[in-house]
Scaffold this motif. Structure first.
Motif, PDB file in Angstrom:
ATOM      1  N   VAL A 283       0.936  -1.327  -8.294  1.00 36.57           N
ATOM      2  CA  VAL A 283       0.463  -0.401  -7.265  1.00 36.57           C
ATOM      3  C   VAL A 283       1.193  -0.687  -5.951  1.00 36.57           C
ATOM      4  N   VAL A 284       1.771   0.372  -5.382  1.00 37.16           N
ATOM      5  CA  VAL A 284       2.529   0.237  -4.137  1.00 37.16           C
ATOM      6  C   VAL A 284       1.886   1.139  -3.083  1.00 37.16           C
ATOM      7  N   LEU A 285       1.695   0.588  -1.910  1.00 37.24           N
ATOM      8  CA  LEU A 285       1.146   1.347  -0.784  1.00 37.24           C
ATOM      9  C   LEU A 285       2.200   1.427   0.303  1.00 37.24           C
ATOM     10  N   LYS A 286       2.653   2.650   0.564  1.00 35.01           N
ATOM     11  CA  LYS A 286       3.610   2.881   1.648  1.00 35.01           C
ATOM     12  C   LYS A 286       2.865   3.539   2.808  1.00 35.01           C
ATOM     13  N   ASN A 287       3.495   3.574   3.961  1.00 37.33           N
ATOM     14  CA  ASN A 287       2.849   4.156   5.138  1.00 37.33           C
ATOM     15  C   ASN A 287       2.571   5.650   4.990  1.00 37.33           C
ATOM     16  N   ASP A 288       3.313   6.323   4.113  1.00 40.18           N
ATOM     17  CA  ASP A 288       3.092   7.757   3.924  1.00 40.18           C
ATOM     18  C   ASP A 288       2.361   8.078   2.618  1.00 40.18           C
ATOM     19  N   THR A 289       1.891   7.052   1.895  1.00 41.76           N
ATOM     20  CA  THR A 289       1.130   7.263   0.668  1.00 41.76           C
ATOM     21  C   THR A 289      -0.219   7.884   1.008  1.00 41.76           C
ATOM     22  N   ASN A 290      -0.558   8.993   0.352  1.00 42.36           N
ATOM     23  CA  ASN A 290      -1.865   9.608   0.551  1.00 42.36           C
ATOM     24  C   ASN A 290      -2.879   8.780  -0.229  1.00 42.36           C
ATOM     25  N   ILE A 291      -3.715   8.042   0.493  1.00 45.54           N
ATOM     26  CA  ILE A 291      -4.632   7.101  -0.155  1.00 45.54           C
ATOM     27  C   ILE A 291      -5.771   7.806  -0.878  1.00 45.54           C
ATOM     28  N   PHE A 292      -6.019   9.074  -0.546  1.00 46.95           N
ATOM     29  CA  PHE A 292      -7.083   9.820  -1.213  1.00 46.95           C
ATOM     30  C   PHE A 292      -6.594  10.413  -2.536  1.00 46.95           C
ATOM     31  N   THR A 293      -5.470  11.100  -2.503  1.00 48.19           N
ATOM     32  CA  THR A 293      -4.961  11.707  -3.734  1.00 48.19           C
ATOM     33  C   THR A 293      -4.438  10.654  -4.711  1.00 48.19           C
ATOM     34  N   SER A 294      -4.108   9.474  -4.200  1.00 44.81           N
ATOM     35  CA  SER A 294      -3.648   8.385  -5.068  1.00 44.81           C
ATOM     36  C   SER A 294      -4.807   7.681  -5.753  1.00 44.81           C
ATOM     37  N   GLY A 295      -6.024   7.996  -5.350  1.00 44.55           N
ATOM     38  CA  GLY A 295      -7.200   7.394  -5.974  1.00 44.55           C
ATOM     39  C   GLY A 295      -7.555   6.022  -5.437  1.00 44.55           C
ATOM     40  N   PHE A 296      -7.015   5.651  -4.284  1.00 39.71           N
ATOM     41  CA  PHE A 296      -7.288   4.332  -3.726  1.00 39.71           C
ATOM     42  C   PHE A 296      -8.626   4.273  -2.995  1.00 39.71           C
ATOM     43  N   VAL A 297      -9.149   5.432  -2.583  1.00 42.62           N
ATOM     44  CA  VAL A 297     -10.297   5.453  -1.687  1.00 42.62           C
ATOM     45  C   VAL A 297     -11.473   6.201  -2.306  1.00 42.62           C
ATOM     46  N   ASN A 298     -12.648   5.603  -2.174  1.00 43.47           N
ATOM     47  CA  ASN A 298     -13.884   6.300  -2.517  1.00 43.47           C
ATOM     48  C   ASN A 298     -14.661   6.529  -1.217  1.00 43.47           C
TER      49      ASN A 298
END
Length: 126
Positions: A62-77
């Motif tokens: 799993v990679v998190l970049k500054n422009d990664t959409n954290i909602f559509t990527s499923g990282f956030v509830n």
């Protein structure tokens, strides 16, 4: 003149050299103090907070970049979204109003940086 000018004059007294202090000098000093009181946005700190609080980041791929959409990527509830809002308000001494609690402002680290910067600037407009 800014409110601080009169407050400073009153607290020092009218028989001092305060009259020699220009409005621009006071405004510049006021701005420096405000800028120093704000914590500058740190994308690495936000990324660390996200990674620390989300189980998904225990996986190596799993990679998190500054422009990664954290909602559509499923990282956030929804629970984490509240934690993230609280973290930003506390860490950066801002108040996020209801009108700013929208997905667009929290979708990525870059979006959060724009939000924090705007709110800090808006809070210090004379």
């Amino acid at each position: 003149m800014p409110f601080g000018y009169y407050s400073l004059k009153e607290s020092i007294g009218s028989k001092s050299n305060c009259d020699q202090i220009s409005q621009n000098d006071l405004l510049n000093l006021w701005w420096v103090l405000i800028v120093m009181s704000n914590t500058l946005f740190d994308s690495e700190k936000i990324a660390a907070f996200i990674k620390k609080n989300m189980v998904v980041f225990e996986e190596d791929e799993v990679v998190l970049k500054n422009d990664t959409n954290i909602f559509t990527s499923g990282f956030v509830n929804s629970m984490f979204a509240v934690m993230l809002l609280n973290f930003l308000e506390t860490e950066y001494n801002i108040e996020v109003g209801d009108q700013d609690v929208i997905l667009e402002n929290f979708s990525s680290i870059n979006a959060m940086e724009r939000l924090v910067t705007r709110l800090q600037e808006d809070a210090h407009v004379v």
